[in-house]
Design a protein around this motif. Structure first.
Motif, PDB file in Angstrom:
ATOM      1  N   GLU A 210      -4.703  -0.675  10.057  1.00 15.73           N
ATOM      2  CA  GLU A 210      -4.171  -1.383   8.780  1.00 15.73           C
ATOM      3  C   GLU A 210      -3.550  -2.530   9.292  1.00 15.73           C
ATOM      4  O   GLU A 210      -2.913  -2.604  10.189  1.00 15.73           O
ATOM      5  CB  GLU A 210      -3.612  -0.423   7.986  1.00 15.73           C
ATOM      6  CG  GLU A 210      -4.260   0.712   7.222  1.00 15.73           C
ATOM      7  CD  GLU A 210      -3.497   1.686   6.402  1.00 15.73           C
ATOM      8  OE1 GLU A 210      -2.355   1.623   6.311  1.00 15.73           O
ATOM      9  OE2 GLU A 210      -4.261   2.203   5.566  1.00 15.73           O
ATOM     10  N   TYR A 211      -3.802  -3.246   8.350  1.00 13.77           N
ATOM     11  CA  TYR A 211      -2.966  -4.924   8.673  1.00 13.77           C
ATOM     12  C   TYR A 211      -2.518  -5.183   7.399  1.00 13.77           C
ATOM     13  O   TYR A 211      -2.997  -5.235   6.291  1.00 13.77           O
ATOM     14  CB  TYR A 211      -4.191  -5.878   9.333  1.00 13.77           C
ATOM     15  CG  TYR A 211      -3.396  -7.113   9.309  1.00 13.77           C
ATOM     16  CD1 TYR A 211      -2.575  -7.587  10.471  1.00 13.77           C
ATOM     17  CD2 TYR A 211      -3.909  -8.131   8.416  1.00 13.77           C
ATOM     18  CE1 TYR A 211      -2.356  -8.874  10.402  1.00 13.77           C
ATOM     19  CE2 TYR A 211      -3.333  -9.595   8.578  1.00 13.77           C
ATOM     20  CZ  TYR A 211      -2.274  -9.891   9.719  1.00 13.77           C
ATOM     21  OH  TYR A 211      -2.021 -10.959   9.548  1.00 13.77           O
ATOM     22  N   ALA A 212      -1.204  -5.983   7.360  1.00 12.04           N
ATOM     23  CA  ALA A 212      -0.616  -6.424   5.966  1.00 12.04           C
ATOM     24  C   ALA A 212      -0.802  -7.875   6.074  1.00 12.04           C
ATOM     25  O   ALA A 212      -0.333  -8.545   7.194  1.00 12.04           O
ATOM     26  CB  ALA A 212       0.822  -6.096   5.959  1.00 12.04           C
ATOM     27  N   VAL A 213      -1.568  -8.569   5.195  1.00 13.42           N
ATOM     28  CA  VAL A 213      -1.704  -9.944   5.207  1.00 13.42           C
ATOM     29  C   VAL A 213      -0.362 -10.526   5.003  1.00 13.42           C
ATOM     30  O   VAL A 213       0.160 -10.313   3.939  1.00 13.42           O
ATOM     31  CB  VAL A 213      -2.826 -10.271   3.861  1.00 13.42           C
ATOM     32  CG1 VAL A 213      -2.953 -11.808   3.748  1.00 13.42           C
ATOM     33  CG2 VAL A 213      -4.103  -9.530   4.425  1.00 13.42           C
ATOM     34  N   PRO A 214       0.124 -11.386   5.806  1.00 17.93           N
ATOM     35  CA  PRO A 214       1.589 -11.961   5.616  1.00 17.93           C
ATOM     36  C   PRO A 214       1.607 -12.880   4.446  1.00 17.93           C
ATOM     37  O   PRO A 214       2.793 -12.749   3.710  1.00 17.93           O
ATOM     38  CB  PRO A 214       1.528 -13.129   6.817  1.00 17.93           C
ATOM     39  CG  PRO A 214       0.633 -12.521   7.754  1.00 17.93           C
ATOM     40  CD  PRO A 214      -0.572 -11.923   6.908  1.00 17.93           C
TER      41      PRO A 214
ATOM     42  N   THR B  90       0.373 -12.383   1.117  1.00 18.55           N
ATOM     43  CA  THR B  90       0.149 -11.448  -0.021  1.00 18.55           C
ATOM     44  C   THR B  90       0.928 -10.329   0.140  1.00 18.55           C
ATOM     45  O   THR B  90       1.051  -9.638  -0.791  1.00 18.55           O
ATOM     46  CB  THR B  90      -1.352 -11.513  -0.385  1.00 18.55           C
ATOM     47  OG1 THR B  90      -1.962 -10.810   0.691  1.00 18.55           O
ATOM     48  CG2 THR B  90      -1.918 -12.861  -0.553  1.00 18.55           C
ATOM     49  N   GLY B  91       0.794  -9.600   1.547  1.00 18.92           N
ATOM     50  CA  GLY B  91       1.466  -8.266   1.548  1.00 18.92           C
ATOM     51  C   GLY B  91       0.327  -7.257   1.247  1.00 18.92           C
ATOM     52  O   GLY B  91       0.640  -6.177   1.622  1.00 18.92           O
ATOM     53  N   GLU B  92      -0.872  -7.750   0.816  1.00 18.00           N
ATOM     54  CA  GLU B  92      -2.023  -6.663   0.755  1.00 18.00           C
ATOM     55  C   GLU B  92      -2.385  -5.808   2.080  1.00 18.00           C
ATOM     56  O   GLU B  92      -2.253  -6.538   3.223  1.00 18.00           O
ATOM     57  CB  GLU B  92      -3.270  -7.730   0.332  1.00 18.00           C
ATOM     58  CG  GLU B  92      -4.467  -6.598   0.282  1.00 18.00           C
ATOM     59  CD  GLU B  92      -5.737  -7.520  -0.063  1.00 18.00           C
ATOM     60  OE1 GLU B  92      -6.935  -6.864  -0.305  1.00 18.00           O
ATOM     61  OE2 GLU B  92      -5.608  -8.826  -0.002  1.00 18.00           O
ATOM     62  N   ILE B  93      -2.517  -4.894   1.912  1.00 13.73           N
ATOM     63  CA  ILE B  93      -2.828  -3.887   3.030  1.00 13.73           C
ATOM     64  C   ILE B  93      -4.358  -4.076   3.026  1.00 13.73           C
ATOM     65  O   ILE B  93      -4.988  -3.404   2.357  1.00 13.73           O
ATOM     66  CB  ILE B  93      -2.284  -2.468   3.174  1.00 13.73           C
ATOM     67  CG1 ILE B  93      -0.657  -2.584   2.900  1.00 13.73           C
ATOM     68  CG2 ILE B  93      -2.579  -1.653   4.322  1.00 13.73           C
ATOM     69  CD1 ILE B  93       0.120  -3.056   3.974  1.00 13.73           C
TER      70      ILE B  93
END
Length: 114
Positions: free
Chosen positions: A77-81, A83-86
């Motif tokens: 899993e990665y958090a888009v910097p 938007t914070g979307e996972i």
């Protein structure tokens, strides 16, 4: 060729710090899956090093032979910097020097040979 564009400082579990150089490839054109429009981007990767902070800073702008390749890895899993979307990814980008790139592109895995 790739260029050293920055460096980052990280902390190990034991509290000691180390640095990683941020490498960036040349510009490439990519077509958006959502809009179908072409945009420009550059791949980037980080590579750990043994240099001190002063040396890392002085290396900005240095070019290295090789490229940044997309490598398949176990899903994570990665958090888009922005938007914070996972999101779930199954690849990462890593630096490959010229010799390693030639071997990867021209050698066939033993399992694939009949």
């Amino acid at each position: 060729m790739v260029k050293i564009v920055d460096y980052k400082t990280y902390q190990k579990e034991d509290g000691t710090e180390f640095h990683a150089l941020v490498l960036q490839s040349g510009v490439e054109a990519v077509k958006s899956r959502e809009t179908g429009r072409t945009y420009l981007t550059a791949r980037s990767a980080r590579i750990a090093c043994t240099f001190d902070e002063e040396t890392c800073a002085s290396l900005k702008g240095t070019e290295l032979p090789g490229s940044i390749k997309k490598v398949q890895v176990e899903s994570y899993e990665y958090a888009v910097p922005t938007t914070g979307e996972i999101i779930t990814l199954s690849h990462r980008y890593e630096y490959v020097d010229e010799q390693e790139s030639i071997v990867r592109d021209n050698v066939i895995d033993k399992e694939l040979v009949i």
